[in-house]
Design a protein around this motif. Structure first.
Motif, PDB file in Angstrom:
ATOM      1  N   ALA A  23      -0.195  24.084  -4.131  1.00  0.00           N
ATOM      2  CA  ALA A  23      -1.571  24.589  -4.105  1.00  0.00           C
ATOM      3  C   ALA A  23      -1.813  25.616  -5.204  1.00  0.00           C
ATOM      4  O   ALA A  23      -2.814  25.542  -5.927  1.00  0.00           O
ATOM      5  N   ASP A  24      -0.909  26.585  -5.340  1.00  0.00           N
ATOM      6  CA  ASP A  24      -1.131  27.668  -6.295  1.00  0.00           C
ATOM      7  C   ASP A  24      -1.157  27.168  -7.729  1.00  0.00           C
ATOM      8  O   ASP A  24      -1.910  27.686  -8.561  1.00  0.00           O
ATOM      9  N   ARG A  25      -0.341  26.153  -8.024  1.00  0.00           N
ATOM     10  CA  ARG A  25      -0.282  25.628  -9.392  1.00  0.00           C
ATOM     11  C   ARG A  25      -1.200  24.422  -9.601  1.00  0.00           C
ATOM     12  O   ARG A  25      -1.265  23.878 -10.697  1.00  0.00           O
ATOM     13  N   ASP A  26      -1.900  24.021  -8.540  1.00  0.00           N
ATOM     14  CA  ASP A  26      -2.807  22.878  -8.629  1.00  0.00           C
ATOM     15  C   ASP A  26      -2.078  21.677  -9.248  1.00  0.00           C
ATOM     16  O   ASP A  26      -2.554  21.049 -10.195  1.00  0.00           O
ATOM     17  N   LEU A  27      -0.914  21.344  -8.674  1.00  0.00           N
ATOM     18  CA  LEU A  27      -0.039  20.341  -9.268  1.00  0.00           C
ATOM     19  C   LEU A  27      -0.480  18.907  -9.023  1.00  0.00           C
ATOM     20  O   LEU A  27      -0.110  18.005  -9.778  1.00  0.00           O
ATOM     21  N   LEU A  28      -1.250  18.679  -7.972  1.00  0.00           N
ATOM     22  CA  LEU A  28      -1.663  17.302  -7.664  1.00  0.00           C
ATOM     23  C   LEU A  28      -2.914  16.908  -8.437  1.00  0.00           C
ATOM     24  O   LEU A  28      -3.836  17.715  -8.609  1.00  0.00           O
ATOM     25  N   THR A  29      -2.937  15.652  -8.866  1.00  0.00           N
ATOM     26  CA  THR A  29      -4.161  15.105  -9.437  1.00  0.00           C
ATOM     27  C   THR A  29      -5.207  14.932  -8.341  1.00  0.00           C
ATOM     28  O   THR A  29      -4.917  15.088  -7.148  1.00  0.00           O
ATOM     29  N   GLU A  30      -6.404  14.571  -8.720  1.00  0.00           N
ATOM     30  CA  GLU A  30      -7.493  14.450  -7.739  1.00  0.00           C
ATOM     31  C   GLU A  30      -7.154  13.466  -6.629  1.00  0.00           C
ATOM     32  O   GLU A  30      -7.506  13.692  -5.465  1.00  0.00           O
ATOM     33  N   ASP A  31      -6.469  12.376  -6.968  1.00  0.00           N
ATOM     34  CA  ASP A  31      -6.085  11.383  -5.967  1.00  0.00           C
ATOM     35  C   ASP A  31      -4.599  11.473  -5.624  1.00  0.00           C
ATOM     36  O   ASP A  31      -4.002  10.507  -5.147  1.00  0.00           O
ATOM     37  N   GLY A  32      -4.003  12.654  -5.844  1.00  0.00           N
ATOM     38  CA  GLY A  32      -2.570  12.816  -5.618  1.00  0.00           C
ATOM     39  C   GLY A  32      -2.182  12.726  -4.149  1.00  0.00           C
ATOM     40  O   GLY A  32      -2.978  13.039  -3.251  1.00  0.00           O
TER      41      GLY A  32
END
Length: 238
Positions: free
Chosen positions: A179-188
């Motif tokens: 969450a903190d690094r926003d590692l997932l893509t929009e559809d991750g």
């Protein structure tokens, strides 16, 4: 269907958790493992895949957990079966992550042996405490994790703790970093294996607090009181 912590079973009694998670005595020896006709050598300290790990392996290879043309991270990659399966499937990029250097080395050797030049996948092996070594600009389409989330300490051996019973705090940090690094893509997607030997309600509750929606992708009842879940988590759109 979205799952909430209240939908999940409580953690099993401590004595039962300890009894069914007694470590094997061979962790510090060289062992062999085979899967789908492929041989994997396990140096000392490298985790031997069990039934829960195999819940991921075939699903990665056959596309039920789709990695083809996607950026994939195998967290706690161990001996490397997940990385191999994703490479054979045709992932765009395979991040093979483990805090244990010997596991990353074993994974690298197995990837070269079983995938090699047969795939255009970019293979990125990293010795990493969770996502610490992942590049800051990386974005991940798929993450899998079979964490050592057993709720009771079953040994004082640090290799056994690392492989079995690091507990809920490790998985909580895993979601915090995502969450903190926003590692997932929009559809991750995150595919997480946990059983009621871990504190499911605390872990999934924290994931919800960090903006993740949880679904049960697969459930397996072992008939000894243990229920294993393969969860699929996605990040809620802001």
């Amino acid at each position: 269907m979205t799952v909430t912590p209240a939908d999940l079973p409580p953690v099993l009694p401590a004595d039962h958790v300890i009894a069914i998670n007694q470590p094997k005595a061979d962790l510090h020896t060289y062992r062999d493992y085979s899967w789908n006709g492929m041989a994997f050598g396990l140096p000392p300290g490298v985790f031997h895949p069990g039934e829960t790990s195999r819940m991921l392996h075939q699903r990665l290879l056959d596309g039920d957990i789709e990695t083809r043309d996607r950026v994939y991270a195998a967290m706690g990659v161990g001996v490397g079966v997940e990385a191999v399966a994703a490479g054979l499937r045709g992932a765009h990029t395979v991040y093979a992550l483990d805090v244990h250097p010997a596991s990353v080395q074993a994974t690298t050797e197995h990837y070269r042996t079983h995938v090699g030049d047969s795939s255009d996948s970019r293979f990125v092996p990293l010795v990493s405490d969770l996502f610490d070594a992942v590049p800051q600009d990386a974005r991940l389409d798929v993450v899998t994790f079979n964490p050592p989330a057993v709720s009771q300490k079953v040994s004082d051996d640090p290799d056994i703790v690392r492989n079995v019973c690091a507990g809920a705090p490790l998985v909580i940090t895993f979601f915090d970093q995502l969450a903190d690094r926003d590692l997932l893509t929009e559809d991750g997607e995150v595919f997480l294996i946990l059983s009621n030997t871990a504190d499911l309600r605390v872990i999934i509750g924290h994931a919800a607090e960090r903006g993740f929606t949880t679904q049960v992708h697969h459930r397996h009842d072992w008939y000894d009181g243990v229920i294993t879940f393969l969860f699929r988590l996605t990040k809620e759109k802001s």
